[in-house]
Design an enzyme around this catalytic site. Structure first.
Site, mmCIF file in Angstrom:
data_model
loop_
_atom_site.group_PDB
_atom_site.id
_atom_site.type_symbol
_atom_site.label_atom_id
_atom_site.label_comp_id
_atom_site.label_asym_id
_atom_site.label_seq_id
_atom_site.Cartn_x
_atom_site.Cartn_y
_atom_site.Cartn_z
ATOM 1 N N ASP A 283 -79.421 9.477 -17.342
ATOM 2 C CA ASP A 283 -79.689 9.314 -15.919
ATOM 3 C C ASP A 283 -78.520 8.502 -15.353
ATOM 4 O O ASP A 283 -77.749 7.880 -16.094
ATOM 5 C CB ASP A 283 -81.038 8.618 -15.673
HETATM 6 C C1 BGC Z 1 -82.396 9.665 -10.600
HETATM 7 C C2 BGC Z 1 -82.286 11.071 -11.162
HETATM 8 C C3 BGC Z 1 -81.220 11.831 -10.419
HETATM 9 C C4 BGC Z 1 -79.919 11.081 -10.511
HETATM 10 C C5 BGC Z 1 -78.788 11.761 -9.791
HETATM 11 C C6 BGC Z 1 -81.060 8.961 -10.524
HETATM 12 O O1 BGC Z 1 -81.166 7.779 -9.793
HETATM 13 O O2 BGC Z 1 -83.278 8.906 -11.406
HETATM 14 O O3 BGC Z 1 -83.527 11.727 -11.079
HETATM 15 O O4 BGC Z 1 -81.102 13.127 -10.934
HETATM 16 O O5 BGC Z 1 -80.077 9.786 -9.940
HETATM 17 O O6 BGC Z 1 -78.998 11.690 -8.419
#
Ligand code: BGC
Length: 750
Positions: free
Chosen positions: A230
């Protein structure tokens, strides 16, 4: 160009380390000299959130105009695999049109608490339903050649301290509640990437969790894509790589790439581990580039799909003869959301919708509808607005209040503090319902809300966050152009305090204890026989359905057999409609520590008036199994189970008993606290234990006469069964050391 392995063999150490982190926020690095393009990944998953300009992962800056589909909280209500597959396909095609190689989703964490700020992005409190729907989405998107990234792996069920909290969860609960949806997706849809979550699991960061990322995900389930982090989830890069985290996102500005290079040079990291990650990443890039084809993106067509998906997903929760509306009636539409609906959640899944429909516009030309503002979002009660709404409601045949949660009430990044609607909306609903008993509430929310007015209104339509076509979908459902067919994918409790995680949410900042264990959602409410506002699986239709002829292929079987179940369902009303047939397994054997029933099958079928169809389900060992930590495997205790066909988890319409025999033997290790009851149950130690019992009897009744009225035979038997081995020593003239010898011998015999 060659395979991932061949290309990797031509790369320098620095190039390889570089490929294992992003080039920027949304791109992987390319390698021109070897013909590797820099591919893009993008959020979703409820549409395409492709950022062209200033990039961020929190939904702060705008992305390109796109189609906002209903969020997972809404689509889960469809209980419809085909629908999710189609949604995945449409979004997959949009990705092709915009040259996006990976769509970052679906979000598939379990709704442990109604407070989790991201519940709107997740499907359900139930792992089976989550797994089936996520699988369908992945199949649909990947069928187009675009990769998916099911997220957030794993046990990421809250936003509070989301980057550091340790979810403390026991192995059985992990295997039965928090992992199975991922397991299904990996085994049955082969996602090309998986996103490791921010949090820790039992003390270890998901991104450094060797057991999760390698032993379970790859070795057990056969995942062969790449694991990405993530955004910003990597703590120690080298440890993460060793654990199985291939790609760090976004860019670490070269810092972690240099760490990897240094670790290889120092001998702290085998280059082969790095090569493996590089090969995995390259394989997915090559797969995308080889299958890529330019497609044209028709936004209007996709808007129509978004509408259809919303219509198939919304849940009719209450209808006391008030719906559907008809165009001859004078209708009051009340509330801000009738004009400016809330249709999506905040944060990384926020889509820049190219247009949004509202119910007031959508109804024009169709009905005799008048509007009153009723409340202002995020502001206190305004008596004047309520008074206007009440007057309009009193002078209308039906009043429809468009209510729900303002955007600030739920979002990625923080959890909710309560499950209440704003008090001005509750006050409005009560006032309108008092003025006109034919009041319908249409809800716009990403997660459960308390409904203190539920008994005062005649109808409730739960739209959830239904995407940009919400206005048309709502009107079509209210006016019966579409017959509602969604079912709740989560229980609506009366109050937050009823939720099983309530005493342990969100933890102390360091850890959050999952003390409710398996008893998440309906597994808890049903076990406690607790009254709820609306149970899991609940939802109404404008027609009625009846169930007949439940047939089960076996009434006794081995756990290795497949069990075929069929049931006939009839549309007994006079409108076409869709029914969701739910199959639950209710375990009878050793049931005290188990949920009452668990969803193990569902099918959605369309039936014309008077029409009948037979629906079939195939149950396998897994449908009956628990995760046994001694065996480290799935295990079906021998005994009775009930196969139940339900309209929801509280309304079982047909059931059939079945006796299942296990093909596995649980390991039995005798120790000083093994009870005589356990020894009696085991065929290999039964005779020996009976001998012991005779000795104990002789001790208490030397002359063979039982004169003790205080201890009935039943009490005596029970005391005997619960007695640990070490407790018998005084009665059988055995020393403690002698007992140890006996235990050793017994263990050798079994
Ligand atoms: C989120 C993800 C997301 C990623 C990219 C993170 O803060 O938890 O779900 O895909 O950012 O935006």
């Amino acid at each position: 160009m060659g395979t991932g392995k061949e290309i990797c063999s031509k790369m320098t150490l620095e190039e390889k380390a570089g490929l294992c982190s992003g080039a920027d926020f949304w791109h992987l690095k390319g390698l021109e000299r070897l013909g590797i393009p820099s591919v893009m990944v993008s959020d979703g998953p409820h549409g395409l959130r492709k950022q062209d300009m200033v990039a961020d992962h929190l939904g702060i800056n705008d992305s390109i105009p796109a189609v906002c589909f209903p969020a997972a909280c809404c689509t889960a209500g469809s209980f419809d695999r085909e629908l999710l597959k189609q949604m995945g396909k449409v979004i997959g095609e949009e990705c092709l049109a915009e040259e996006v190689s990976v769509i970052l989703g679906p979000g598939m964490n379990i709704k442990r608490s109604p407070l989790c700020g991201r519940n709107f992005e997740y499907f359900s409190e139930d792992p089976y339903l989550t797994g089936e729907l996520a699988k369908a989405f992945v199949q649909g998107a990947q069928g187009c050649g675009v990769a998916t990234s099911p997220k957030h792996f794993a046990v990421n069920n809250q936003e509070a301290w989301r980057m550091s909290i340790s979810a403390e969860v026991d192995e059985q609960t992990l295997r039965e509640i928090y992992l199975p949806a991922f397991e299904t997706v990996v085994k049955e849809a082969q996602p090309k990437t998986i996103m490791a979550s921010y949090n820790r699991i039992n003390g270890v960061y998901a991104s450094e969790h060797h057991r999760l990322l390698t032993e379970i995900l790859r070795d057990e389930w056969g995942f062969d894509g790449y694991v990405m982090s993530d955004w910003g989830a990597v703590d120690r890069r080298v440890e993460a790589l060793k654990a199985g985290l291939d790609l760090e996102m976004p860019s670490s500005n070269g810092i972690n790439d240099a760490e990897i290079v240094q670790a290889v040079k120092d001998g702290r990291l085998e280059e082969a581990v790095l090569d493996q990650a590089v090969e995995r990443i390259l394989t997915v890039i090559l797969d995308y580039t080889s299958r890529y084809q330019a497609v044209v993106w028709d936004k209007e067509k996709d808007h129509a799909e978004a509408r259809r998906i919303a219509e198939e997903s919304a849940v009719l929760l209450k209808n006391e003869g008030v719906l559907p509306l008809n165009s001859q009636q004078k209708i009051a539409f009340i509330g801000e959301f009738a004009k400016a609906p809330r249709f999506q959640g905040g944060g990384s899944s926020h889509i820049n919708a190219f247009k949004v429909s509202n119910a007031l516009d959508a109804v024009s030309g169709l009905g005799n509808v008048h509007f009153a503002q009723g409340y202002r979002l995020e502001e206190g009660t305004e008596e004047q607005l309520i008074a206007e709404a009440v007057t309009l409601a009193a002078n209308s045949d039906v009043a429809v209040v468009f209510a729900g949660l303002p955007e600030s009430y739920e979002s990625e990044g923080y959890d909710r503090q309560h499950i209440d609607l704003p008090s001005n909306q509750n006050a409005l609903i009560e006032a309108v319902a008092a003025a006109n008993p034919k009041t319908v509430v249409v809800l716009h929310n990403g997660s459960v809300v308390a409904m203190p007015w539920a008994n005062q209104v005649a109808g409730i339509l739960e739209m959830y966050l239904a995407g940009q076509a919400i206005g048309e979908a709502t009107v079509n459902l209210l006016y019966g152009k579409v017959n509602p067919s969604g079912r709740l994918a989560e229980t609506f409790p009366y109050q937050l305090e009823d939720n099983p995680s309530h005493l342990n949410f969100p933890g102390d900042g360091d850890k959050v204890q999952y003390k409710e264990g398996l008893f998440v959602g309906y597994r808890y409410y049903d076990k406690k026989k607790m009254d709820v506002q609306f149970p899991f699986g609940y939802g109404l239709s404008y027609t009625t359905f009846s169930y007949q002829d439940l047939k089960v292929s076996h009434t006794t079987c081995q756990d290795t057999d497949q069990v075929e179940v069929s049931v006939r369902v009839t549309n007994s009303g006079n409108r076409a409609g869709k029914e969701v047939i739910q199959l639950y397994v209710n375990r009878q054997v050793d049931s005290s520590l188990r949920p009452v029933r668990e969803l193990k099958g569902f099918e959605k079928i369309a039936l014309g008036p008077g029409e009948s169809k037979e629906v079939t389900f195939t149950l396998t060992k897994r449908s009956f199994a628990e995760y046994n930590t001694l065996l480290e495997d799935w295990y079906v205790p021998s005994g009775d189970y009930v196969i139940e066909i339900g309209k929801d988890s509280r309304t079982i319409v047909l059931s059939q008993n079945i006796s299942v025999k296990s093909s596995q033997v649980l390991p039995f290790v005798i120790h000083r606290n093994t009870t005589l009851g356990e020894l009696m149950e085991n065929p290999k130690t039964r005779a020996w234990t009976e001998g012991l019992k005779r000795k104990i009897d002789a001790f208490f009744h030397p002359d063979g006469v039982d004169q003790d009225d205080a201890v009935s035979d039943d009490i005596g038997d029970s005391i005997f069964k619960n007695m640990p081995l070490r407790g018998v020593l005084p009665f059988v003239e055995m020393t403690s050391d002698e007992l140890d010898d006996v235990i050793k011998e017994l263990n050798e015999q079994i």
